[in-house]
Design a protein around this motif. Structure first.
Motif, PDB file in Angstrom:
ATOM      1  N   UNK A  92       0.816  -1.214   0.000  1.00  0.00           N
ATOM      2  CA  UNK A  92       0.000   0.000   0.000  1.00  0.00           C
ATOM      3  C   UNK A  92       0.851   1.267   0.000  1.00  0.00           C
ATOM      4  N   UNK A  93       1.913   1.300   0.811  1.00  0.00           N
ATOM      5  CA  UNK A  93       2.778   2.476   0.843  1.00  0.00           C
ATOM      6  C   UNK A  93       3.828   2.429  -0.268  1.00  0.00           C
ATOM      7  N   UNK A  94       3.948   1.264  -0.919  1.00  0.00           N
ATOM      8  CA  UNK A  94       4.866   1.067  -2.049  1.00  0.00           C
ATOM      9  C   UNK A  94       6.331   1.328  -1.679  1.00  0.00           C
ATOM     10  N   UNK A  95       6.720   0.888  -0.485  1.00  0.00           N
ATOM     11  CA  UNK A  95       8.114   1.004  -0.058  1.00  0.00           C
ATOM     12  C   UNK A  95       8.871  -0.239  -0.514  1.00  0.00           C
ATOM     13  N   UNK A  96      10.105  -0.040  -0.933  1.00  0.00           N
ATOM     14  CA  UNK A  96      10.934  -1.149  -1.382  1.00  0.00           C
ATOM     15  C   UNK A  96      11.629  -1.848  -0.217  1.00  0.00           C
ATOM     16  N   UNK A  97      12.235  -2.984  -0.538  1.00  0.00           N
ATOM     17  CA  UNK A  97      12.904  -3.784   0.490  1.00  0.00           C
ATOM     18  C   UNK A  97      14.021  -3.019   1.198  1.00  0.00           C
ATOM     19  N   UNK A  98      14.801  -2.220   0.451  1.00  0.00           N
ATOM     20  CA  UNK A  98      15.883  -1.449   1.071  1.00  0.00           C
ATOM     21  C   UNK A  98      15.334  -0.435   2.066  1.00  0.00           C
ATOM     22  N   UNK A  99      14.230   0.201   1.710  1.00  0.00           N
ATOM     23  CA  UNK A  99      13.625   1.190   2.606  1.00  0.00           C
ATOM     24  C   UNK A  99      13.058   0.503   3.845  1.00  0.00           C
ATOM     25  N   UNK A 107      15.899   4.075  10.613  1.00  0.00           N
ATOM     26  CA  UNK A 107      16.271   5.178   9.725  1.00  0.00           C
ATOM     27  C   UNK A 107      15.443   5.086   8.439  1.00  0.00           C
ATOM     28  N   UNK A 108      15.738   5.972   7.504  1.00  0.00           N
ATOM     29  CA  UNK A 108      15.077   5.958   6.200  1.00  0.00           C
ATOM     30  C   UNK A 108      16.062   6.457   5.157  1.00  0.00           C
ATOM     31  N   UNK A 109      15.872   5.995   3.925  1.00  0.00           N
ATOM     32  CA  UNK A 109      16.685   6.480   2.811  1.00  0.00           C
ATOM     33  C   UNK A 109      16.178   7.817   2.292  1.00  0.00           C
ATOM     34  N   UNK A 110      15.000   8.228   2.720  1.00  0.00           N
ATOM     35  CA  UNK A 110      14.430   9.528   2.386  1.00  0.00           C
ATOM     36  C   UNK A 110      14.835  10.500   3.493  1.00  0.00           C
TER      37      UNK A 110
END
Length: 183
Positions: A92-99, A107-110
């Motif tokens: 639903x949020x469309x976050x990838x595995x790395x994120x 943490x976050x990559x954003x």
């Protein structure tokens, strides 16, 4: 197996909980075990749904809310919540595995989301006793007072679901994700 009974169907839940579970079913197309478990207490189910619904109307983006949920679930070692929020983050949020991996590590990559996730993790680690530096970091990333309060409330709601699911060992009804071993 859950240490408390989980009604197998909406009809098996307490009568006062049934309309709320029907609403969950209409919204999600399914009633996850967490909701059916909480339905044992109609008051708790109502409170959970009302707070979740109110926070969904806030200004934090759904991906940021999922990032926070993942960080909090990992910090509290809640496999049920990690499984549910990994599923929601991907689908639903469309976050990838790395994120998702970064979120689980606090943490976050954003860059902007990173400040929110780090603040959320700090809240958990410090049991709310964050420093002025912690507050300034999230403010400097562009979060206003209302959003900071929403971050704190999301942490509180996720801590509640984490504690509930860990305490009663809720049966996981999502693809299973396990917390990292505490070291």
């Amino acid at each position: 197996m859950s240490r408390l009974p989980t009604p197998a169907t909406i009809a098996e839940a307490p009568t006062a909980s049934q309309p709320m579970l029907d609403a969950v079913n209409r919204q999600l197309g399914v009633v996850p075990n967490l909701f059916r478990l909480v339905a044992n207490s109609p008051a708790a189910l109502e409170g959970y749904l009302n707070l979740s619904g109110a926070l969904a109307k806030g200004t934090l983006a759904p991906p940021t809310r999922e990032r926070i949920a993942l960080a909090v679930a990992e910090a509290n070692g809640c496999d049920y919540c990690l499984s549910a929020h990994t599923y929601l983050a991907k689908n639903f949020a469309k976050l990838g595995d790395d994120e998702i991996a970064a979120n689980r590590n606090g943490s976050s990559n954003d860059p902007k989301a990173d400040a929110a996730v780090k603040f959320a993790k700090r809240l958990v680690d410090m049991r709310g006793r964050v420093s002025e530096t912690d507050l300034q970091a999230v403010k400097s990333a562009g979060y206003d007072s209302a959003q900071i309060i929403e971050i704190i409330q999301h942490v509180a709601l996720n801590v509640w679901t984490n504690y509930l699911n860990v305490a009663v060992d809720t049966d996981i009804d999502f693809p299973v994700v396990r917390a990292h071993e505490a070291g």
